[in-house]
Motif scaffolding. Structure first.
Motif, mmCIF file in Angstrom:
data_model
loop_
_atom_site.group_PDB
_atom_site.id
_atom_site.type_symbol
_atom_site.label_atom_id
_atom_site.label_comp_id
_atom_site.label_asym_id
_atom_site.label_seq_id
_atom_site.Cartn_x
_atom_site.Cartn_y
_atom_site.Cartn_z
ATOM 1 N N GLU A 192 0.848 -1.194 0.000
ATOM 2 C CA GLU A 192 0.000 0.000 0.000
ATOM 3 C C GLU A 192 0.885 1.247 0.000
ATOM 4 N N ARG A 193 0.317 2.326 -0.467
ATOM 5 C CA ARG A 193 1.044 3.598 -0.470
ATOM 6 C C ARG A 193 0.843 4.275 0.876
ATOM 7 N N VAL A 194 1.938 4.776 1.434
ATOM 8 C CA VAL A 194 1.919 5.407 2.754
ATOM 9 C C VAL A 194 2.577 6.777 2.639
ATOM 10 N N PHE A 195 1.945 7.774 3.218
ATOM 11 C CA PHE A 195 2.491 9.130 3.206
ATOM 12 C C PHE A 195 3.357 9.337 4.439
ATOM 13 N N GLN A 196 4.594 9.748 4.230
ATOM 14 C CA GLN A 196 5.547 10.006 5.303
ATOM 15 C C GLN A 196 5.373 11.448 5.776
ATOM 16 N N ARG A 197 4.441 11.638 6.697
ATOM 17 C CA ARG A 197 4.010 12.972 7.128
ATOM 18 C C ARG A 197 5.138 13.816 7.724
ATOM 19 N N GLU A 198 5.827 13.252 8.687
ATOM 20 C CA GLU A 198 6.844 14.043 9.394
ATOM 21 C C GLU A 198 8.018 14.377 8.486
ATOM 22 N N ALA A 199 8.427 13.434 7.656
ATOM 23 C CA ALA A 199 9.517 13.694 6.712
ATOM 24 C C ALA A 199 9.111 14.791 5.729
ATOM 25 N N PHE A 200 7.855 14.758 5.301
ATOM 26 C CA PHE A 200 7.338 15.791 4.397
ATOM 27 C C PHE A 200 7.423 17.160 5.051
ATOM 28 N N ARG A 201 6.927 17.258 6.281
ATOM 29 C CA ARG A 201 6.936 18.550 6.986
ATOM 30 C C ARG A 201 8.361 19.051 7.193
ATOM 31 N N LYS A 202 9.260 18.171 7.573
ATOM 32 C CA LYS A 202 10.639 18.570 7.849
ATOM 33 C C LYS A 202 11.431 18.900 6.583
ATOM 34 N N SER A 203 10.925 18.519 5.439
ATOM 35 C CA SER A 203 11.649 18.766 4.189
ATOM 36 C C SER A 203 11.596 20.225 3.755
ATOM 37 N N VAL A 204 10.707 20.998 4.374
ATOM 38 C CA VAL A 204 10.549 22.412 4.023
ATOM 39 C C VAL A 204 11.547 23.237 4.834
ATOM 40 N N PHE A 253 -1.928 22.667 8.816
ATOM 41 C CA PHE A 253 -2.659 22.317 7.598
ATOM 42 C C PHE A 253 -2.763 20.809 7.417
ATOM 43 N N MET A 254 -1.720 20.090 7.789
ATOM 44 C CA MET A 254 -1.728 18.635 7.629
ATOM 45 C C MET A 254 -2.751 17.962 8.542
ATOM 46 N N GLU A 255 -3.242 18.671 9.538
ATOM 47 C CA GLU A 255 -4.275 18.135 10.427
ATOM 48 C C GLU A 255 -5.678 18.435 9.913
ATOM 49 N N SER A 256 -5.773 19.183 8.833
ATOM 50 C CA SER A 256 -7.086 19.560 8.305
ATOM 51 C C SER A 256 -7.712 18.418 7.506
ATOM 52 N N GLN A 257 -9.017 18.450 7.433
ATOM 53 C CA GLN A 257 -9.756 17.453 6.667
ATOM 54 C C GLN A 257 -9.428 17.574 5.178
ATOM 55 N N MET A 258 -9.195 18.778 4.728
ATOM 56 C CA MET A 258 -8.875 18.992 3.320
ATOM 57 C C MET A 258 -7.585 18.266 2.938
ATOM 58 N N PHE A 259 -6.547 18.428 3.739
ATOM 59 C CA PHE A 259 -5.278 17.779 3.452
ATOM 60 C C PHE A 259 -5.404 16.266 3.604
ATOM 61 N N ALA A 260 -6.089 15.805 4.642
ATOM 62 C CA ALA A 260 -6.270 14.365 4.861
ATOM 63 C C ALA A 260 -6.964 13.721 3.662
ATOM 64 N N GLY A 261 -8.005 14.365 3.149
ATOM 65 C CA GLY A 261 -8.707 13.849 1.977
ATOM 66 C C GLY A 261 -7.822 13.837 0.744
ATOM 67 N N PHE A 262 -7.037 14.882 0.564
ATOM 68 C CA PHE A 262 -6.125 14.981 -0.566
ATOM 69 C C PHE A 262 -5.122 13.821 -0.538
ATOM 70 N N ILE A 263 -4.498 13.598 0.613
ATOM 71 C CA ILE A 263 -3.494 12.538 0.727
ATOM 72 C C ILE A 263 -4.145 11.166 0.625
ATOM 73 N N GLN A 264 -5.292 10.981 1.241
ATOM 74 C CA GLN A 264 -5.977 9.696 1.180
ATOM 75 C C GLN A 264 -6.297 9.348 -0.272
ATOM 76 N N ASP A 265 -6.745 10.324 -1.039
ATOM 77 C CA ASP A 265 -7.026 10.101 -2.452
ATOM 78 C C ASP A 265 -5.766 9.671 -3.193
ATOM 79 N N ARG A 266 -4.644 10.302 -2.880
ATOM 80 C CA ARG A 266 -3.377 9.970 -3.544
ATOM 81 C C ARG A 266 -2.851 8.595 -3.127
#
Length: 68
Positions: A28-40, A52-65
């Motif tokens: 399955e595809r898994v999003f590496q949340r903390e690595a993503f945030r720290k990459s900025v 923003f990563m705690e928002s429903q909008m972002f959660a839906g976006f990542i879940q779709d991906r």
């Protein structure tokens, strides 16, 4: 003009998300949340992403991906 500014902001802020979608143990595809945030580099944008990563909008976006 305003919508272009928002699109540019989101592309610069989360446009690299796909680099942090990895394969899990079961294939399955898994999003590496903390690595993503720290990459900025910017601290203020990292703080924004933390919220923003705690928002429903972002959660839906990542879940779709993850499902694709």
């Amino acid at each position: 003009v305003v919508s272009e500014a928002f699109i540019r902001f989101f592309l610069e802020t989360i446009g690299h998300y796909s680099l942090f979608l990895t394969q899990g143990e079961r294939g399955e595809r898994v999003f590496q949340r903390e690595a993503f945030r720290k990459s900025v580099a910017s601290k203020s944008i990292r703080r924004f992403l933390g919220v923003f990563m705690e928002s429903q909008m972002f959660a839906g976006f990542i879940q779709d991906r993850e499902m694709r």
